[in-house]
Design an enzyme around this catalytic site. Structure first.
Site, PDB file in Angstrom:
ATOM      1  N   ASP A  65       0.652  -0.885   0.412  1.00 54.69           N
ATOM      2  CA  ASP A  65       0.222  -0.021  -0.072  1.00 54.69           C
ATOM      3  C   ASP A  65       0.732   1.490  -0.464  1.00 54.69           C
ATOM      4  OD1 ASP A  65      -2.311   1.418   0.245  1.00 54.69           O
ATOM      5  OD2 ASP A  65      -2.116   1.963   1.975  1.00 54.69           O
ATOM      6  N   LEU A  66       0.468   2.117  -0.364  1.00 51.75           N
ATOM      7  CA  LEU A  66       1.287   3.704  -0.212  1.00 51.75           C
ATOM      8  C   LEU A  66       0.634   4.526   0.709  1.00 51.75           C
ATOM      9  CD1 LEU A  66       3.234   5.513  -2.497  1.00 51.75           C
ATOM     10  CD2 LEU A  66       1.089   6.182  -2.986  1.00 51.75           C
ATOM     11  N   ASP A  67      -0.305   5.078   1.068  1.00 52.16           N
ATOM     12  CA  ASP A  67      -1.402   5.887   2.190  1.00 52.16           C
ATOM     13  C   ASP A  67      -0.806   4.849   3.452  1.00 52.16           C
ATOM     14  OD1 ASP A  67      -0.690   7.465  -0.017  1.00 52.16           O
ATOM     15  OD2 ASP A  67      -3.371   7.522   0.455  1.00 52.16           O
ATOM     16  N   THR A 107       0.713  10.883   3.050  1.00 52.40           N
ATOM     17  CA  THR A 107      -0.498  11.786   2.295  1.00 52.40           C
ATOM     18  C   THR A 107      -2.076  11.897   3.290  1.00 52.40           C
ATOM     19  OG1 THR A 107      -1.422   9.760   1.276  1.00 52.40           O
ATOM     20  CG2 THR A 107       0.180  11.315   0.594  1.00 52.40           C
ATOM     21  N   LYS A 150      -9.882   4.827   6.066  1.00 54.34           N
ATOM     22  CA  LYS A 150      -8.359   4.775   5.745  1.00 54.34           C
ATOM     23  C   LYS A 150      -8.593   4.078   4.893  1.00 54.34           C
ATOM     24  CE  LYS A 150      -5.304   4.961   8.574  1.00 54.34           C
ATOM     25  NZ  LYS A 150      -4.216   3.902   9.742  1.00 54.34           N
ATOM     26  N   SER A 189      -1.921   0.177  -4.155  1.00 56.06           N
ATOM     27  CA  SER A 189      -2.494   1.625  -3.447  1.00 56.06           C
ATOM     28  C   SER A 189      -4.787   2.034  -4.303  1.00 56.06           C
ATOM     29  CB  SER A 189      -2.096   2.699  -3.295  1.00 56.06           C
ATOM     30  OG  SER A 189      -2.776   3.799  -3.009  1.00 56.06           O
ATOM     31  N   ALA A 190      -4.733   2.463  -3.447  1.00 58.15           N
ATOM     32  CA  ALA A 190      -6.419   2.740  -3.627  1.00 58.15           C
ATOM     33  C   ALA A 190      -6.707   4.233  -4.425  1.00 58.15           C
ATOM     34  CB  ALA A 190      -7.610   2.813  -2.582  1.00 58.15           C
ATOM     35  N   LYS A 207     -11.110  -1.813  -1.446  1.00 56.38           N
ATOM     36  CA  LYS A 207     -10.278  -2.527  -0.422  1.00 56.38           C
ATOM     37  C   LYS A 207     -11.727  -2.741   0.357  1.00 56.38           C
ATOM     38  CE  LYS A 207      -5.876  -1.645  -1.241  1.00 56.38           C
ATOM     39  NZ  LYS A 207      -4.735  -0.772  -0.635  1.00 56.38           N
ATOM     40  N   GLU A 216       0.221  -3.506   4.887  1.00 56.84           N
ATOM     41  CA  GLU A 216      -0.748  -2.569   4.313  1.00 56.84           C
ATOM     42  C   GLU A 216      -0.884  -1.814   6.003  1.00 56.84           C
ATOM     43  OE1 GLU A 216      -3.436  -0.965   3.364  1.00 56.84           O
ATOM     44  OE2 GLU A 216      -4.151  -2.059   1.876  1.00 56.84           O
ATOM     45  N   ASP A 217      -1.365  -0.247   6.095  1.00 52.91           N
ATOM     46  CA  ASP A 217      -1.435   0.390   7.504  1.00 52.91           C
ATOM     47  C   ASP A 217      -3.181   0.194   8.061  1.00 52.91           C
ATOM     48  OD1 ASP A 217      -2.429   2.080   5.679  1.00 52.91           O
ATOM     49  OD2 ASP A 217      -2.140   4.013   7.159  1.00 52.91           O
TER      50      ASP A 217
END
Length: 212
Positions: free
Chosen positions: A8-10, A16, A44, A112-113, A143, A167-168
């Protein structure tokens, strides 16, 4: 044997979250909808249209065309927020985590979403470390549905059981498991109780711990 990793990114590689929050808050304020940081937590890991649906709730008067316009407005404000992102906005250890995977010969996917993910990784100068970037607009469901992680495995030529997802967000961990993968959570066990492993931050990423 592990063949690929989907990040994932964020919240995993960069932050961000504040930029997203400020953009959603500005939109909610223009619509006179109460929205604060606590409400933002429910967004999130959720894609743009899904997030907008959560903010609007059961309010009437928002047809498809209006929802698309509102989502586009939010994205414009978000792009203003991230206009100056660069390599310094990567979390400490993020590049090293990607390079660990590259050195081990693993495929690396961005799952990433965010539809702005390709722009962000280019600005942070890590785009060359990814073998594939999954376009969330191409998926039937976001997701916590498994679509994005299944697409990552397919793009890397790996079976889901040969993949690790990082993932976070609880929705992301749920998506990873629904795809048949193992999940590495970045955060706390209290926030991500179902993750197979937990690290406090991406700087604590040690591939050998999850590769067996």
């Amino acid at each position: 044997m592990l063949k690929g990793v989907a990040f994932d990114l964020d919240g995993v590689l960069t932050d961000t979250a504040r930029a997203h929050y400020r953009a959603w808050k500005k939109l909610a304020d223009t619509l006179h909808i109460p929205f604060d940081e606590e409400a933002n937590e429910s967004l999130k890991g959720v894609d743009r249209m899904g997030s907008l649906a959560l903010i609007l709730g059961d309010r009437s008067g928002f047809g498809e065309a209006e929802r698309l316009r509102l989502a586009a407005q939010k994205n414009d404000w978000y792009l203003e927020e991230i206009a100056h992102f660069g390599p310094g906005d990567l979390f400490p250890g993020a590049r090293a985590a990607l390079e660990q995977c590259r050195a081990a010969g693993l495929g690396i996917a961005l799952a990433s979403a965010s539809r702005n993910a390709p722009l962000l990784i280019a600005r942070m100068e890590v785009a060359d470390l990814f073998d594939t970037v999954i376009d969330p607009a191409s998926l039937a469901a976001g997701k916590p549905a498994p679509d994005i992680f299944l697409a990552a495995a397919d793009a890397l030529g790996a079976a889901p059981a040969e993949m690790l997802g990082v993932e976070d967000a609880p929705a992301g961990v749920e998506a990873i498991h629904a795809a048949g993968m193992r999940a590495l959570g970045v955060g706390t066990r209290a926030a991500l109780p179902d993750a197979d492993w937990i690290i406090p931050a991406i700087a604590d990423f040690e591939l050998a711990d999850y590769a067996a």
